[in-house]
Design an enzyme around this catalytic site. Structure first.
Site, PDB file in Angstrom:
ATOM      1  NE  ARG A 107      -3.649  -0.519   2.407  1.00 47.24           N
ATOM      2  CZ  ARG A 107      -4.977  -0.486   2.286  1.00 47.24           C
ATOM      3  NH1 ARG A 107      -5.606   0.648   2.260  1.00 47.24           N
ATOM      4  NH2 ARG A 107      -5.656  -1.595   2.220  1.00 47.24           N
ATOM      5  CB  THR A 111      -2.102   7.141  -3.300  1.00 48.77           C
ATOM      6  OG1 THR A 111      -1.479   5.849  -3.320  1.00 48.77           O
ATOM      7  CG2 THR A 111      -1.205   8.155  -3.968  1.00 48.77           C
ATOM      8  CG  ASP A 203      -1.247 -10.044   8.876  1.00 47.79           C
ATOM      9  OD1 ASP A 203      -0.800 -10.869   8.049  1.00 47.79           O
ATOM     10  OD2 ASP A 203      -1.092  -8.823   8.763  1.00 47.79           O
ATOM     11  CG  ASP A 206       2.223 -10.718  10.282  1.00 48.68           C
ATOM     12  OD1 ASP A 206       3.194 -10.689   9.492  1.00 48.68           O
ATOM     13  OD2 ASP A 206       1.736  -9.703  10.787  1.00 48.68           O
TER      14      ASP A 206
HETATM   15  C1  PRP Z   1      -3.341  -9.375   3.087  1.00 47.71           C
HETATM   16  C2  PRP Z   1      -3.961 -10.452   2.239  1.00 47.71           C
HETATM   17  C3  PRP Z   1      -4.399  -9.695   1.017  1.00 47.71           C
HETATM   18  C4  PRP Z   1      -4.796  -8.359   1.590  1.00 47.71           C
HETATM   19  C5  PRP Z   1      -6.285  -8.325   1.702  1.00 47.71           C
HETATM   20  O1  PRP Z   1      -2.062  -9.084   2.656  1.00 47.71           O
HETATM   21  O2  PRP Z   1      -3.104 -11.518   1.980  1.00 47.71           O
HETATM   22  O3  PRP Z   1      -3.397  -9.556   0.038  1.00 47.71           O
HETATM   23  O4  PRP Z   1      -4.225  -8.270   2.903  1.00 47.71           O
HETATM   24  O5  PRP Z   1      -6.722  -7.079   2.118  1.00 47.71           O
HETATM   25  P1  PRP Z   1      -7.582  -6.134   1.170  1.00 47.71           P
HETATM   26  O6  PRP Z   1      -8.656  -6.997   0.551  1.00 47.71           O
HETATM   27  O7  PRP Z   1      -8.129  -5.119   2.120  1.00 47.71           O
HETATM   28  O8  PRP Z   1      -6.667  -5.547   0.144  1.00 47.71           O
HETATM   29  P2  PRP Z   1      -1.157  -8.024   3.415  1.00 47.71           P
HETATM   30  O9  PRP Z   1      -1.347  -6.667   2.792  1.00 47.71           O
HETATM   31  O10 PRP Z   1      -1.378  -8.139   4.894  1.00 47.71           O
HETATM   32  O11 PRP Z   1       0.299  -8.482   3.019  1.00 47.71           O
HETATM   33  P3  PRP Z   1       1.099  -9.829   3.438  1.00 47.71           P
HETATM   34  O12 PRP Z   1       0.467 -10.967   2.685  1.00 47.71           O
HETATM   35  O13 PRP Z   1       2.476  -9.533   2.957  1.00 47.71           O
HETATM   36  O14 PRP Z   1       1.015 -10.005   4.928  1.00 47.71           O
HETATM   37  N1  URA Z   2      -5.494  -9.130   5.587  1.00 43.67           N
HETATM   38  C1  URA Z   2      -5.373 -10.141   6.475  1.00 43.67           C
HETATM   39  O1  URA Z   2      -4.363 -10.857   6.494  1.00 43.67           O
HETATM   40  N2  URA Z   2      -6.392 -10.349   7.338  1.00 43.67           N
HETATM   41  C2  URA Z   2      -7.507  -9.601   7.346  1.00 43.67           C
HETATM   42  O2  URA Z   2      -8.415  -9.856   8.157  1.00 43.67           O
HETATM   43  C3  URA Z   2      -7.613  -8.560   6.396  1.00 43.67           C
HETATM   44  C4  URA Z   2      -6.584  -8.344   5.522  1.00 43.67           C
END
Ligand code: PRP
Ligand code: URA
Length: 212
Positions: A107, A111, A203, A206
């Protein structure tokens, strides 16, 4: 089901419910979490490929020739980094000769839009069966962006496979990409004010990689 969720296919199976419970449990360790994600991906893959197009071929058995089938289109599995990586093996167990692409998204702090930090897929995606895999469909921001990045490279046939979906994410994909079907193992209630799915599983990245 809500008409807006017509693009969402909930996989309803006792083994899905059992494995989702393992994922939700805060006491589940990293190893058990990973193996439950893998088993669920395997079940999702079997259900999701039910409409896979086949071409008829002839096969020689030890006794005679008979009709057989091969896949009509190449399959490409595309995990969204990081958490999507945990779903790849479950899919490869079902289609071992599938190709695997990768998309990394983060992200932008200003923005708040998802920015692509890594992209590698087969050069030709046209008329391939592309399966985008990410365990969490929360706001749908990452999923929708990943689909746009794939379409920009020519993908014209994309399915989104997740483990847990929130209504907000399903609606976002439906609005941005009405051509994309979603398969998921659980449809949860809502997002909290930090964008986490409730009840959810926390998460996913994680918990998969032990970086809590
Ligand atoms: C998590 C998940 C998705 C995203 C979903 O990834 O694996 O990619 O969040 O959220 P959204 O629908 O609100 O976009 P994260 O950004 O935590 O990254 P990671 O897999 O590296 O932990
Ligand atoms: N990404 C995650 O890993 N968990 C949530 O609940 C939302 C976004």
């Amino acid at each position: 089901m809500n008409k807006a969720f017509m693009n969402f296919n909930l996989i309803d199976h006792p083994l899905v419910k059992r494995n989702i419970t393992i994922l939700r449990d805060v006491n589940t360790n990293c190893e058990t979490f990973r193996s439950a994600i893998s088993r669920l991906s395997n079940i999702i893959a079997v259900k999701l490929f039910v409409d896979l197009k086949l071409t008829e071929i002839e096969v020689q058995t030890p006794l005679e020739k008979t009709k057989g089938f091969k896949l009509a289109q190449e399959v490409v599995i595309v995990p969204v980094l990081r958490a999507g990586l945990g779903m790849v093996n479950g899919f490869l167990q079902v289609i071992p000769d599938a190709k695997v692409g990768h998309i990394g998204l983060e992200r932008d702090e200003e923005t708040l839009k998802p920015v692509e930090y890594y992209y590698k897929t087969p050069a030709n995606l046209i008329r391939h069966e592309i399966i985008l895999v990410d365990p969490m469909l929360a706001t749908g921001g990452s999923g929708s962006a990943a689909i746009s990045f794939l379409k920009k490279r020519g993908a014209d046939n994309i399915i989104f496979a997740c483990i847990v979906a929130a209504p907000e994410g399903i609606n976002k994909i439906n609005e941005d990409h009405p051509d994309v079907k979603i398969f998921g193992a659980a449809l949860d209630r809502e997002l909290n004010d930090k964008g986490y799915i409730l009840p959810g599983l926390g998460d996913a990245g994680d918990r998969t990689f032990g970086t809590l």
